[in-house]
Design an enzyme around this catalytic site. Structure first.
Site, PDB file in Angstrom:
ATOM      1  N   LYS A  33       0.818  -1.215   0.000  1.00 45.35           N
ATOM      2  CA  LYS A  33       0.000   0.000   0.000  1.00 45.35           C
ATOM      3  C   LYS A  33       0.852   1.265   0.000  1.00 45.35           C
ATOM      4  CE  LYS A  33      -1.567   1.026   4.066  1.00 45.35           C
ATOM      5  NZ  LYS A  33      -0.907   2.279   4.486  1.00 45.35           N
ATOM      6  N   THR A  34       1.820   1.352   0.898  1.00 49.21           N
ATOM      7  CA  THR A  34       2.625   2.564   1.015  1.00 49.21           C
ATOM      8  C   THR A  34       3.447   2.791  -0.243  1.00 49.21           C
ATOM      9  OG1 THR A  34       2.747   2.191   3.402  1.00 49.21           O
ATOM     10  CG2 THR A  34       4.297   3.767   2.455  1.00 49.21           C
ATOM     11  N   ASP A 220      -4.549   8.162   2.805  1.00 44.76           N
ATOM     12  CA  ASP A 220      -4.114   6.861   3.319  1.00 44.76           C
ATOM     13  C   ASP A 220      -5.083   6.393   4.407  1.00 44.76           C
ATOM     14  OD1 ASP A 220      -2.560   4.632   3.694  1.00 44.76           O
ATOM     15  OD2 ASP A 220      -1.008   5.652   4.868  1.00 44.76           O
ATOM     16  N   GLU A 221      -5.214   5.077   4.584  1.00 45.96           N
ATOM     17  CA  GLU A 221      -6.029   4.467   5.642  1.00 45.96           C
ATOM     18  C   GLU A 221      -7.457   5.025   5.644  1.00 45.96           C
ATOM     19  OE1 GLU A 221      -4.893   1.997   7.065  1.00 45.96           O
ATOM     20  OE2 GLU A 221      -2.773   2.158   7.570  1.00 45.96           O
ATOM     21  N   GLN A 251      -9.761  -4.160   7.346  1.00 46.22           N
ATOM     22  CA  GLN A 251      -8.948  -3.765   8.496  1.00 46.22           C
ATOM     23  C   GLN A 251      -9.524  -2.539   9.203  1.00 46.22           C
ATOM     24  OE1 GLN A 251      -4.521  -4.343   8.264  1.00 46.22           O
ATOM     25  NE2 GLN A 251      -4.896  -4.428   6.067  1.00 46.22           N
ATOM     26  N   ARG A 599      -0.632 -10.402  10.574  1.00 41.19           N
ATOM     27  CA  ARG A 599       0.633  -9.828  11.070  1.00 41.19           C
ATOM     28  C   ARG A 599       1.779 -10.828  10.909  1.00 41.19           C
ATOM     29  NH1 ARG A 599      -0.432  -5.620   9.779  1.00 41.19           N
ATOM     30  NH2 ARG A 599      -2.255  -6.681   8.971  1.00 41.19           N
TER      31      ARG A 599
END
Length: 723
Positions: A33-34, A220-221, A251, A599
């Site tokens: 994503k980043t 973002d997010e 998420q 994770r």
């Protein structure tokens, strides 16, 4: 192909190059994503579609903004100046400085921190003669911030969003609080967004200015946005409509702090013709881990849908483990033994994490790792015995055990608030020095001599009587009953129940866990000694350590090995989600489980216990429904409490099970004695004297003592009196 596009997979490249119009990038866990967000930013600049100051880029944390700035600089071969890149609050503060006068402020306005906000609200409430004990100011502050997160100015609150605080006066106090802020030329954090949304809605010149200023918006997010953040973004995007939101509906786990999953789910309705791009190639986890996570989250109805698959060539990996244990104590032993074995085999402790649903769960693992000498860190919080509510409760116990403990006495004499202010404490100190006494004894003498008049004298007399009663409970019923009496009768539990802040329920759970911890010790003195040794344990910050944190705190992190304990109904999903009924809360709990599993890079180990201690008693636990929602083909089940009907995965599985020797933690150490003590046996206990066993369960006995009545004790602390 430009060099910065090389190495992107087709979906990532599409997300980077689709610059015009509204775009929603559904970026699953570990899908880059980043990288997509920063490469898209650089692509817009390098393709000369906009200047740096024409791109508005919004992140949720200052850390994320800093990392993105550094990545863009690397892609551009140098720092980029004039960026509008930062958090919602930072960007709105910058905007509000420019338009302060139109908001009734000057450009030099102050931004109050949390303490100053509360002090100001208390002034407003004091002017209205509100009883703080009945109507706590922090509860009203939490309500005001919820209104601000939803975009409600004073006078705009709908009927369904009202509050019964102070008999319906919350809106009145909200308006008065806002008026005091203006008088001080100040705002709080909630105002930064609220006031900018109000300006953009009501002032056409301000809105037009930003429509011309920003050609592109990157977010973002997006799944974590609340309503006022959503309104701000929608208003700004009405110009060019070149808004790209990156997020993962699977998420969205922060509804408790205002996040609205509906914001991402209705993106296509908000922006007709929007392009939705799914990033599904995961470069973090193995195939079994991804299969487990994808199969689990597919049970949610409120999602846009995507299926993760491994983007690495070496992603076969080992099955996800599901381990069934007899009780929570065995769970802690097992996790400790597995971590110790991994550490000895060369596994870095920095790549191991224990992720819990609630903060109270860390206590057992902390104590086990300390016993084994395995270094650990608590991420995003304090170690169990360092938490405020635990230190407060232990201070009460220290005064109970040792009235000469002045430090503990000072901590609790006005906690909860009893009206014992600085002048009263000063008088106590002077009296203590004059007679060479501890503070507790000085208080007792002054109360007896009438040294404190009126309400304060009555309050301190009542506190002395309470400590006398608690010592009687300690002598007759033991430390657990004494602690329960202290927490209830002092008003300490009531204080946190009245607190409406988001962390108050967690503090109450931690206090329950403290009672469970105390139940493991025969005397209060032994427990306090244990706590002192634990808190003084060598815990320097250097060197590799196991990470321990809540699932909420783990979002965005990754580890080679992840332990996921406490997967039982009532723990995870937690009891509040079950009590609320309906799908909304349960689906957020499932998203939290999805976050936990994803994770892990190499190993995900899920644990559940058949029994957990509730206060001083044991209670049977039911495995979490999330375990049954995992695909059997990628699981390996084991453990001492594994149901007889549980069988290895079918023969078709790609991950065959192999016979193995029992692990050390699977050898149950109960009963503690060579032979059990049957019901009816006469026994002797050093503290409670003679009694007769009336019930037995493993190493725990219920004994009817001749002098102390019925008690539950461990069998190793009694002697049989046969004949």
């Amino acid at each position: 192909m430009a060099a910065y596009l090389q190495g992107l997979n087709p979906a990532q490249r599409e997300a980077v190059e689709s610059t015009e119009g509204p775009v929603l990038v559904l970026a699953g866990a570990g899908t880059g994503k980043t990288r997509v967000l920063t490469t898209r930013f650089a692509h817009i600049l390098l393709s000369r579609r906009a200047f740096p100051n024409q791109i508005l880029t919004v992140t949720f944390t200052n850390k994320a903004a800093r990392e993105m700035r550094e990545r863009v600089a690397r892609l551009m071969d140098g720092p980029v100046e004039g960026l509008w890149l930062g958090t919602f609050h930072a960007l709105c503060a910058r905007m509000l400085r420019r338009w302060a006068e139109r908001a009734g402020l000057t450009s030099g306005f102050s931004i109050l921190d949390t303490d100053d906000q509360l002090r100001l609200l208390k002034q407003v409430m004091e002017a209205a003669r509100i009883d703080f004990k009945r109507w706590p100011p922090n509860a009203l502050m939490a309500q005001i911030q919820r209104w601000k997160d939803k975009g409600f100015m004073p006078g705009e609150i709908p009927a369904g969003e009202g509050s019964d605080f102070a008999n319906g006066r919350a809106e009145e106090f909200y308006a008065a609080y806002q008026a005091r802020l203006r008088q001080l030329n100040a705002v709080d954090f909630g105002d930064l967004l609220l006031m900018m949304v109000h300006l953009l809605k009501t002032d056409a010149e301000v809105l037009t200015y930003y429509h011309r200023a920003f050609r592109y918006i990157l977010v973002d997010e997006y799944q974590d946005t609340n309503l006022v953040q959503y309104y701000w973004l929608r208003l700004l995007a009405q110009g060019h409509k070149n808004i790209c939101c990156v997020g993962d509906d699977d998420q969205s786990i922060y509804s408790w702090r205002g996040a609205e999953i509906e914001n991402i789910l209705k993106f296509e309705r908000d922006f007709p013709g929007a392009r939705v791009i799914r990033l599904e190639a995961n470069y973090r986890s193995t195939t079994p881990i991804l299969a487990a996570a994808s199969h689990l989250i597919a049970h949610n109805e409120g999602r846009l849908g995507k299926t993760l698959h491994a983007g690495r060539g070496d992603a076969e990996g080992e099955p996800v483990e599901v381990i069934s244990l007899w009780d929570s104590e065995e769970e802690a032993r097992m996790v400790g033994a597995r971590i110790e074995a991994l550490w000895r085999s060369g596994h870095s402790l920095n790549e191991i994490a224990i992720l819990v649903r609630a903060g109270f769960q860390t206590r057992a693992f902390e104590e086990r790792l300390l016993t084994l000498g395995v270094p650990y860190r608590i991420v995003g919080g304090l170690r169990f015995y360092e938490r405020q509510e635990i230190r407060d409760a232990i201070a009460y116990l220290r005064v109970l055990a040792q009235p000469m403990d002045d430090l503990a006495f000072e901590r609790i004499v006005n906690l909860p608030k009893r009206g014992v202010g600085e002048s009263a404490l000063r008088a106590l100190h002077e009296a203590a020095r004059a007679h060479d006494q501890p503070l507790y004894a000085a208080m007792a003498r002054l109360v007896a001599e009438g040294g404190f008049k009126g309400r304060l004298g009555a309050t301190l007399a009542r506190l002395l009587a309470q400590f006398g009663h608690w010592r009687e409970v300690l002598a007759a019923q033991g430390p657990v009953a004494a602690l329960e009496a202290v927490l209830e009768e002092s008003g300490y539990i009531a204080m946190w129940k009245a607190d409406k802040s988001p962390d108050a329920p967690g503090r109450l759970e931690n206090l329950k866990e403290l009672v469970r911890a105390l139940a493991e010790f025969e005397t209060l003195e032994l427990f306090l000694e244990h706590v002192a040794l634990v808190t003084e344990a060598d815990q320097q910050d250097d060197g590799a350590r196991v990470s321990m944190m809540t699932l909420h705190g783990a979002k965005g992190l990754e580890f080679d090995t992840v332990f996921l304990p406490g997967w039982e109904e009532g723990v995870f999903p937690n009891q509040r989600a079950l009590d609320e009924g309906g799908n909304k809360s349960l689906e957020e709990e499932r998203r939290l489980a999805y976050v936990g599993i994803t994770r892990a890079r190499q190993r995900a180990i899920i644990l559940h216990a058949a029994n957990r201690r509730i206060y001083a008693n044991w209670q049977s636990s039911i495995p979490s429904r999330f375990i049954e929602e995992l695909p059997e083909a990628v699981l390996r089940r084991s453990g001492s409490a594994r149901p007889a009907e549980a069988r290895p995965a079918p023969a078709m599985t790609r991950f065959p099970l192999q016979a193995r020797r029992p692990e050390p933690w699977e050898v149950r150490p109960r009963p503690a004695r060579a032979e059990s003590i049957p019901v009816g046996t006469r026994v002797f206990h050093q503290k409670f004297g003679y009694g007769r066993v009336i019930a037995a369960e493993d190493d725990r006995l219920d004994v009817d003592f001749e002098a102390a009545g019925e008690k539950r004790v461990l069998d190793r602390f009694v002697e049989r009196q046969d004949g």
